[in-house]
Design a protein around this motif. Sequence first.
Motif, mmCIF file in Angstrom:
data_model
loop_
_atom_site.group_PDB
_atom_site.id
_atom_site.type_symbol
_atom_site.label_atom_id
_atom_site.label_comp_id
_atom_site.label_asym_id
_atom_site.label_seq_id
_atom_site.Cartn_x
_atom_site.Cartn_y
_atom_site.Cartn_z
ATOM 1 N N GLN A 55 0.790 -1.347 -0.014
ATOM 2 C CA GLN A 55 0.006 0.086 -0.017
ATOM 3 C C GLN A 55 0.844 1.209 0.122
ATOM 4 O OE1 GLN A 55 0.483 -1.945 2.331
ATOM 5 N NE2 GLN A 55 0.141 -1.056 4.516
ATOM 6 N N PHE A 56 2.261 1.201 0.129
ATOM 7 C CA PHE A 56 3.194 2.167 0.156
ATOM 8 C C PHE A 56 3.992 2.083 -1.057
ATOM 9 C CE2 PHE A 56 2.602 1.449 4.828
ATOM 10 C CZ PHE A 56 1.742 2.467 5.292
ATOM 11 N N ALA A 57 3.720 1.321 -1.890
ATOM 12 C CA ALA A 57 4.413 1.345 -3.228
ATOM 13 C C ALA A 57 4.085 2.571 -4.114
ATOM 14 C CB ALA A 57 4.160 0.284 -4.101
ATOM 15 N N PRO A 58 5.127 3.098 -4.561
ATOM 16 C CA PRO A 58 4.783 4.313 -5.486
ATOM 17 C C PRO A 58 3.697 4.255 -6.331
ATOM 18 C CG PRO A 58 6.965 4.031 -5.261
ATOM 19 C CD PRO A 58 6.474 2.669 -4.731
ATOM 20 N N GLU A 59 3.563 3.007 -7.064
ATOM 21 C CA GLU A 59 2.614 2.702 -8.126
ATOM 22 C C GLU A 59 1.267 2.789 -7.464
ATOM 23 O OE1 GLU A 59 6.261 0.593 -9.023
ATOM 24 O OE2 GLU A 59 5.240 0.804 -7.335
ATOM 25 N N ASN A 64 -4.016 6.090 -5.047
ATOM 26 C CA ASN A 64 -4.649 6.448 -3.723
ATOM 27 C C ASN A 64 -3.482 7.103 -2.757
ATOM 28 O OD1 ASN A 64 -5.759 6.955 -1.425
ATOM 29 N ND2 ASN A 64 -6.412 4.853 -1.118
ATOM 30 N N PRO A 65 -3.333 8.482 -2.889
ATOM 31 C CA PRO A 65 -2.373 8.835 -1.841
ATOM 32 C C PRO A 65 -2.402 8.686 -0.544
ATOM 33 C CG PRO A 65 -3.718 10.769 -2.597
ATOM 34 C CD PRO A 65 -4.094 9.608 -3.617
ATOM 35 N N ASN A 66 -3.522 8.324 -0.022
ATOM 36 C CA ASN A 66 -3.796 7.970 1.341
ATOM 37 C C ASN A 66 -3.550 6.444 1.480
ATOM 38 O OD1 ASN A 66 -4.954 8.976 3.803
ATOM 39 N ND2 ASN A 66 -6.960 7.631 3.541
ATOM 40 N N ILE A 69 -6.921 0.616 0.984
ATOM 41 C CA ILE A 69 -7.683 -0.275 0.185
ATOM 42 C C ILE A 69 -9.169 0.134 0.613
ATOM 43 C CG2 ILE A 69 -6.037 -1.762 -0.674
ATOM 44 C CD1 ILE A 69 -8.854 -2.700 1.817
ATOM 45 N N PRO A 70 -10.256 -0.003 -0.358
ATOM 46 C CA PRO A 70 -9.933 -0.224 -1.716
ATOM 47 C C PRO A 70 -9.713 0.968 -2.721
ATOM 48 C CG PRO A 70 -12.333 -0.286 -1.249
ATOM 49 C CD PRO A 70 -11.474 -0.108 -0.042
ATOM 50 N N ALA A 71 -9.337 0.564 -3.956
ATOM 51 C CA ALA A 71 -9.262 1.642 -4.892
ATOM 52 C C ALA A 71 -9.660 1.081 -6.295
ATOM 53 C CB ALA A 71 -7.486 2.411 -4.974
ATOM 54 N N ILE A 72 -10.296 1.849 -7.252
ATOM 55 C CA ILE A 72 -10.483 1.363 -8.464
ATOM 56 C C ILE A 72 -9.848 2.172 -9.660
ATOM 57 C CG2 ILE A 72 -12.426 0.273 -7.712
ATOM 58 C CD1 ILE A 72 -14.020 2.601 -9.266
ATOM 59 N N LEU A 83 -11.095 6.824 -14.985
ATOM 60 C CA LEU A 83 -11.314 7.322 -13.389
ATOM 61 C C LEU A 83 -10.550 6.554 -12.832
ATOM 62 C CD1 LEU A 83 -12.697 9.571 -11.786
ATOM 63 C CD2 LEU A 83 -14.601 7.653 -11.559
ATOM 64 N N ALA A 84 -9.631 7.200 -11.886
ATOM 65 C CA ALA A 84 -9.171 6.573 -10.708
ATOM 66 C C ALA A 84 -9.750 6.997 -9.322
ATOM 67 C CB ALA A 84 -7.579 6.896 -10.521
ATOM 68 N N LEU A 85 -10.113 6.150 -8.617
ATOM 69 C CA LEU A 85 -11.035 6.707 -7.407
ATOM 70 C C LEU A 85 -10.748 5.765 -6.020
ATOM 71 C CD1 LEU A 85 -13.354 8.554 -7.183
ATOM 72 C CD2 LEU A 85 -14.887 6.625 -7.384
ATOM 73 N N PHE A 86 -10.611 6.384 -5.030
ATOM 74 C CA PHE A 86 -10.417 5.533 -3.711
ATOM 75 C C PHE A 86 -11.737 6.128 -2.783
ATOM 76 C CE2 PHE A 86 -7.603 9.464 -3.449
ATOM 77 C CZ PHE A 86 -7.910 9.958 -2.136
ATOM 78 N N GLU A 87 -11.429 5.465 -1.512
ATOM 79 C CA GLU A 87 -12.452 5.562 -0.660
ATOM 80 C C GLU A 87 -13.758 4.570 -0.850
ATOM 81 O OE1 GLU A 87 -12.894 6.903 2.635
ATOM 82 O OE2 GLU A 87 -10.589 7.521 2.590
#
Length: 230
Positions: A55-59, A64-66, A69-72, A83-87
């Motif tokens: 979850q801390f990997a740069p990719e 998700n800078p937060n 998970i999850p993220a899509i 569209l990239a989306l988190f929360e």
Amino acid sequence: MALTHPITAKWPAQHPDRLQLYSLPTPNGVKVSIALEEMQLPYEAHLVSFERNEQFAPEFLALNPNNKIPAILDPHGPGGQPLALFESGAILIYLAEKTGQLLPRDAAARYETLQWLMWQMGGVGPMFGQLGFFHKFAGKDWEDKRPRERYAAESRRLLGVLEQRLAASEWIMGGDYTIADIAVFPWVRNLVGFYNAGLLVGWADFPQVQRALDAFVARPAVQRGLQIPA
């Protein structure tokens, strides 16, 4: 288009035309996998290993800078653009609006559903999670039991709110199964299952919550979503 996002360098998409899910089978993570299974929306799931600190990997942080998970990543977002989306709550609303499912179209009922979704995000998730920490995990290292009792009391109160709601309705929004149920019941399941906190919160006092939880877990899409990502 999805292949141009940095996250696909670490988690390559085998089906780049499908929605990409980056998650773990935790209460927050399975909200989205369950919703995707219920909506029968084609997607590809990728496991983000917390054991390897992925979850801390740069990719992942590029999505998700937060670092949660999850993220899509949806290659077919609004206007046909990726569209990239988190929360998890935001993702549930997006998926419901994208598919026209699990969120009432009537304006008043829609806002009432979102009200219960926010109730889970602001109350149930944080409180149940803290109780799990102090009851099952590192909280045992604290001699002072007041933190655990504080979160147990608040969890009992929240279960009481849910019990009252379900005493008069099949699901949180009456006869309609919605994203509010998908948000709430994975956390309820975790509280009495994985956290083993049923006795602590007086689970026997909430028969309607138990009834709805049983109905939720019995749904085939829920059974599948609880195991994703494998």
